[in-house]
Design a protein around this motif. Structure first.
Motif, short mmCIF file in Angstrom:
data_model
loop_
_atom_site.label_atom_id
_atom_site.label_comp_id
_atom_site.label_asym_id
_atom_site.label_seq_id
_atom_site.Cartn_x
_atom_site.Cartn_y
_atom_site.Cartn_z
N TYR A 1 48.09 40.13 -55.79
CA TYR A 1 47.61 38.77 -55.55
C TYR A 1 48.59 37.78 -56.15
O TYR A 1 49.17 38.03 -57.21
N VAL B 1 48.56 34.43 -58.11
CA VAL B 1 47.61 33.61 -58.86
C VAL B 1 47.83 32.16 -58.44
O VAL B 1 48.94 31.64 -58.54
N ARG C 1 44.67 26.34 -60.81
CA ARG C 1 43.62 26.26 -61.82
C ARG C 1 42.60 25.26 -61.31
O ARG C 1 42.95 24.17 -60.88
N TYR D 1 41.03 30.62 -61.70
CA TYR D 1 42.28 30.60 -60.95
C TYR D 1 42.03 31.26 -59.60
O TYR D 1 41.53 32.39 -59.53
N LEU E 1 42.79 33.27 -56.28
CA LEU E 1 43.64 34.43 -56.02
C LEU E 1 43.89 34.53 -54.53
O LEU E 1 42.98 34.43 -53.72
N LEU F 1 39.94 34.59 -60.54
CA LEU F 1 39.96 35.11 -61.90
C LEU F 1 39.17 34.14 -62.76
O LEU F 1 39.50 32.95 -62.82
N LEU G 1 49.04 30.85 -68.47
CA LEU G 1 49.30 30.46 -67.09
C LEU G 1 49.72 29.00 -66.96
O LEU G 1 50.52 28.66 -66.08
N LEU H 1 49.14 39.05 -59.91
CA LEU H 1 48.07 39.88 -60.46
C LEU H 1 47.99 41.11 -59.56
O LEU H 1 47.90 40.98 -58.34
#
Length: 149
Positions: free
Chosen positions: A60, A62, A65, A76, A78, A95, A134, A143
């Motif tokens: 993934y 990321v 935010r 976050y 994905l 996430l 991040l 990820l």
């Protein structure tokens, strides 16, 4: 995320390639699954299908935010990069953290099911560390959720 590891053990790792060691590690919840995709603590069913409530394997990117109604109040996005997780964004797989996730290993006890509908869910303390890290990154972050042997 190494989903082959016991759910009561650390299986979420932020890897430091300079030291070749984990910079952050924690337990992480997997999706409990909807009808036809039910997981349990020992056998995880993976799916990319919408409404499966199952975790998806693969790499993934990321994403951004964003505010969240879970955990510390941020998540976050994905973006699935493979056929096995290509629906992640439209499935709203993010996430995030949740206050009910323990911040240390529970082995030999399993992490209870019900904390995830397919999202990787970590404890609040881990999410604060990941969020801080991040926010410093200028390049895309990967990820990778896999089932190791």
């Amino acid at each position: 995320i190494d989903f082959a590891r016991h759910s009561g053990k650390d299986r979420f790792f932020v890897w430091n390639f300079k030291t070749q060691s984990p910079q952050i590690k924690s337990i992480v919840a997997h999706g409990y699954g909807n009808v036809g995709f039910e997981s349990d603590n020992q056998n995880i069913v993976f799916s990319n299908q919408p409404n499966s409530y199952a975790s998806s394997l693969g790499k993934y990117r990321v994403g951004i935010r964003a505010p969240s109604k879970w955990g510390i109040g941020i998540h976050y996005n994905l973006h699935g990069l493979e056929a096995s997780n290509s629906n992640a964004f439209k499935r709203y797989i993010v996430l995030h953290s949740f206050k009910m996730i323990p911040n240390e290993e529970t082995y030999p006890n399993y992490l209870p099911l019900g904390f995830s509908q397919g999202c990787p869910v970590v404890d609040d303390d881990t999410m604060r560390k990941v969020d801080k890290l991040l926010q410093t990154k200028k390049k895309p972050v990967l990820l990778w959720a896999y089932y190791g042997e």
